[in-house]
Design an enzyme around this catalytic site. Structure first.
Site, PDB file in Angstrom:
ATOM      1  N   ARG A  39      30.952  28.503  43.154  1.00 31.34           N
ATOM      2  CA  ARG A  39      32.281  28.750  43.762  1.00 31.34           C
ATOM      3  C   ARG A  39      33.384  28.053  42.961  1.00 31.34           C
ATOM      4  O   ARG A  39      34.310  27.462  43.519  1.00 31.34           O
ATOM      5  CB  ARG A  39      32.323  28.248  45.225  1.00 31.34           C
ATOM      6  N   SER A  89      32.260  31.087  54.922  1.00 37.45           N
ATOM      7  CA  SER A  89      31.393  29.900  54.908  1.00 37.45           C
ATOM      8  C   SER A  89      32.271  28.668  54.813  1.00 37.45           C
ATOM      9  O   SER A  89      33.112  28.574  53.921  1.00 37.45           O
ATOM     10  CB  SER A  89      30.474  29.909  53.695  1.00 37.45           C
ATOM     11  N   GLU A 164      34.281  24.785  51.367  1.00 38.09           N
ATOM     12  CA  GLU A 164      34.588  25.966  50.554  1.00 38.09           C
ATOM     13  C   GLU A 164      35.935  26.534  50.999  1.00 38.09           C
ATOM     14  O   GLU A 164      36.688  27.091  50.215  1.00 38.09           O
ATOM     15  CB  GLU A 164      33.477  27.006  50.764  1.00 38.09           C
TER      16      GLU A 164
HETATM   17  C1  LIG Z   1      34.072  36.373  56.541  1.00 40.04           C
HETATM   18  C2  LIG Z   1      34.013  35.866  55.119  1.00 40.04           C
HETATM   19  C3  LIG Z   1      32.780  35.826  54.443  1.00 40.04           C
HETATM   20  C4  LIG Z   1      32.706  35.355  53.145  1.00 40.04           C
HETATM   21  N1  LIG Z   1      31.494  35.345  52.506  1.00 40.04           N
HETATM   22  C5  LIG Z   1      31.420  34.926  51.226  1.00 40.04           C
HETATM   23  C6  LIG Z   1      30.179  34.935  50.497  1.00 40.04           C
HETATM   24  O1  LIG Z   1      29.135  35.312  51.006  1.00 40.04           O
HETATM   25  N2  LIG Z   1      30.179  34.518  49.207  1.00 40.04           N
HETATM   26  C7  LIG Z   1      31.328  34.092  48.602  1.00 40.04           C
HETATM   27  O2  LIG Z   1      31.267  33.758  47.415  1.00 40.04           O
HETATM   28  N3  LIG Z   1      32.498  34.052  49.254  1.00 40.04           N
HETATM   29  C8  LIG Z   1      32.570  34.459  50.541  1.00 40.04           C
HETATM   30  N4  LIG Z   1      33.776  34.423  51.188  1.00 40.04           N
HETATM   31  C9  LIG Z   1      34.930  33.853  50.490  1.00 40.04           C
HETATM   32  C10 LIG Z   1      35.663  34.905  49.657  1.00 40.04           C
HETATM   33  O3  LIG Z   1      34.816  35.414  48.645  1.00 40.04           O
HETATM   34  C11 LIG Z   1      36.820  34.187  48.996  1.00 40.04           C
HETATM   35  O4  LIG Z   1      37.709  33.819  49.983  1.00 40.04           O
HETATM   36  C12 LIG Z   1      37.495  35.023  47.925  1.00 40.04           C
HETATM   37  O5  LIG Z   1      38.258  34.172  47.102  1.00 40.04           O
HETATM   38  C13 LIG Z   1      38.375  36.098  48.546  1.00 40.04           C
HETATM   39  O6  LIG Z   1      39.037  36.828  47.521  1.00 40.04           O
HETATM   40  P1  LIG Z   1      40.295  37.721  47.828  1.00 40.04           P
HETATM   41  O7  LIG Z   1      40.650  38.382  46.560  1.00 40.04           O
HETATM   42  O8  LIG Z   1      40.008  38.562  49.037  1.00 40.04           O
HETATM   43  O9  LIG Z   1      41.351  36.614  48.329  1.00 40.04           O
HETATM   44  P2  LIG Z   1      42.734  36.131  47.760  1.00 40.04           P
HETATM   45  O10 LIG Z   1      43.219  35.152  48.774  1.00 40.04           O
HETATM   46  O11 LIG Z   1      43.603  37.293  47.410  1.00 40.04           O
HETATM   47  O12 LIG Z   1      42.400  35.371  46.428  1.00 40.04           O
HETATM   48  C14 LIG Z   1      41.634  34.207  46.428  1.00 40.04           C
HETATM   49  C15 LIG Z   1      42.213  33.223  45.390  1.00 40.04           C
HETATM   50  O13 LIG Z   1      42.280  33.838  44.092  1.00 40.04           O
HETATM   51  C16 LIG Z   1      43.597  33.763  43.583  1.00 40.04           C
HETATM   52  N5  LIG Z   1      43.845  35.017  42.838  1.00 40.04           N
HETATM   53  C17 LIG Z   1      43.902  36.263  43.363  1.00 40.04           C
HETATM   54  N6  LIG Z   1      44.146  37.172  42.375  1.00 40.04           N
HETATM   55  C18 LIG Z   1      44.218  36.465  41.209  1.00 40.04           C
HETATM   56  C19 LIG Z   1      44.444  36.811  39.836  1.00 40.04           C
HETATM   57  N7  LIG Z   1      44.631  38.078  39.425  1.00 40.04           N
HETATM   58  N8  LIG Z   1      44.464  35.803  38.912  1.00 40.04           N
HETATM   59  C20 LIG Z   1      44.272  34.508  39.270  1.00 40.04           C
HETATM   60  N9  LIG Z   1      44.051  34.107  40.554  1.00 40.04           N
HETATM   61  C21 LIG Z   1      44.026  35.083  41.503  1.00 40.04           C
HETATM   62  C22 LIG Z   1      44.517  33.632  44.784  1.00 40.04           C
HETATM   63  O14 LIG Z   1      45.716  32.957  44.436  1.00 40.04           O
HETATM   64  C23 LIG Z   1      43.660  32.788  45.720  1.00 40.04           C
HETATM   65  O15 LIG Z   1      43.763  31.403  45.425  1.00 40.04           O
HETATM   66  C24 LIG Z   1      33.874  34.891  52.490  1.00 40.04           C
HETATM   67  C25 LIG Z   1      35.125  34.929  53.158  1.00 40.04           C
HETATM   68  C26 LIG Z   1      35.191  35.413  54.453  1.00 40.04           C
HETATM   69  C27 LIG Z   1      36.532  35.451  55.148  1.00 40.04           C
END
Ligand SMILES: Cc1cc2nc3c(=O)[nH]c(=O)nc-3n(C[C@H](O)[C@H](O)[C@H](O)COP(=O)(O)OP(=O)(O)OC[C@H]3O[C@@H](n4cnc5c(N)ncnc54)[C@H](O)[C@@H]3O)c2cc1C
Length: 185
Positions: A39, A89, A164
């Protein structure tokens, strides 16, 4: 953040990441330069915006991939709370702690936290490494539960948990939720 599941992370398929830095210049990194870990990647602490990723995959039969996806999704559906809102998580699985006492969910469950509530936040009765919103949870309720679990785990196992889940402070910084000290009015 090198998202993953089943003890695998997306970094295993990454060849190259291109990003744009604060001054507008393009940077290209091969997978080693991304400093991927559990992570974790270099992009969590720099101000770059990822613009493209080159990935490599092993060709396989579509039906085989589909069947594996369904198996994983079914497994996740039975283990994780899907109907109640939650923040994913809560604690990272630390390999040293895993080898010693097991994954965070199992440790938190053994400590009796399943179903424990503070305000509107509750440790999921389904999976102890998830905190669900029962309807009116405030950030401070979730943070208080995280702090209690962290402290109980430390005193019972000697291992410190690392959240996390990130907390976005009012100045825009994202910090692990277990490092936050909120003023509790
Ligand atoms: C119900 C649930 C279950 C989950 N299960 C898992 C799991 O099994 N395994 C796991 O690994 N994770 C899990 N997660 C966590 C999830 O993978 C992370 O929260 C992930 O970062 C979400 O990505 P996003 O693009 O949707 O979120 P966002 O909030 O859009 O992005 C996450 C981060 O990345 C940054 N970011 C976005 N785009 C860019 C870019 N182009 N360049 C640089 N930085 C950028 C954002 O600023 C932010 O800090 C879970 C989350 C939830 C809510």
């Amino acid at each position: 953040m090198n998202g993953g599941s089943q003890r695998k992370g997306i970094a295993a398929n990454v060849c190259e990441v291109r990003s744009v830095g604060g001054s507008g210049h393009t940077i290209s990194r091969d997978v080693d330069e991304c400093e991927f870990g559990y992570r974790k990647s270099v992009f969590q602490t720099n101000d770059e915006i990822i613009t493209s990723v080159r990935m490599r995959f092993q060709p396989r039969h579509r039906a085989e991939i589909h069947s594996e996806m369904l198996t994983i999704l079914t497994d996740r559906s039975s283990k994780f709370p899907r109907k109640q809102p939650n923040c994913g998580s809560v604690f990272k699985s630390n390999p040293t702690m895993y080898a010693d006492v097991g994954p965070p969910g199992a440790v938190i469950e053994r400590l009796g936290f399943k179903g424990k509530r503070i305000g509107g936040a509750m440790v999921s009765p389904q999976h102890a490494n998830f905190i669900v919103n029962t309807g009116n949870a405030r950030a401070r309720d979730v943070l208080a539960l995280i702090a209690e679990i962290d402290e109980a785990t430390r005193s019972s196992t000697g291992h410190r948990l690392d959240a996390e889940v990130g907390f976005v402070s009012t100045d825009g910084r994202i910090v692990p939720a277990n490092t936050v000290q909120l003023e509790m009015p």
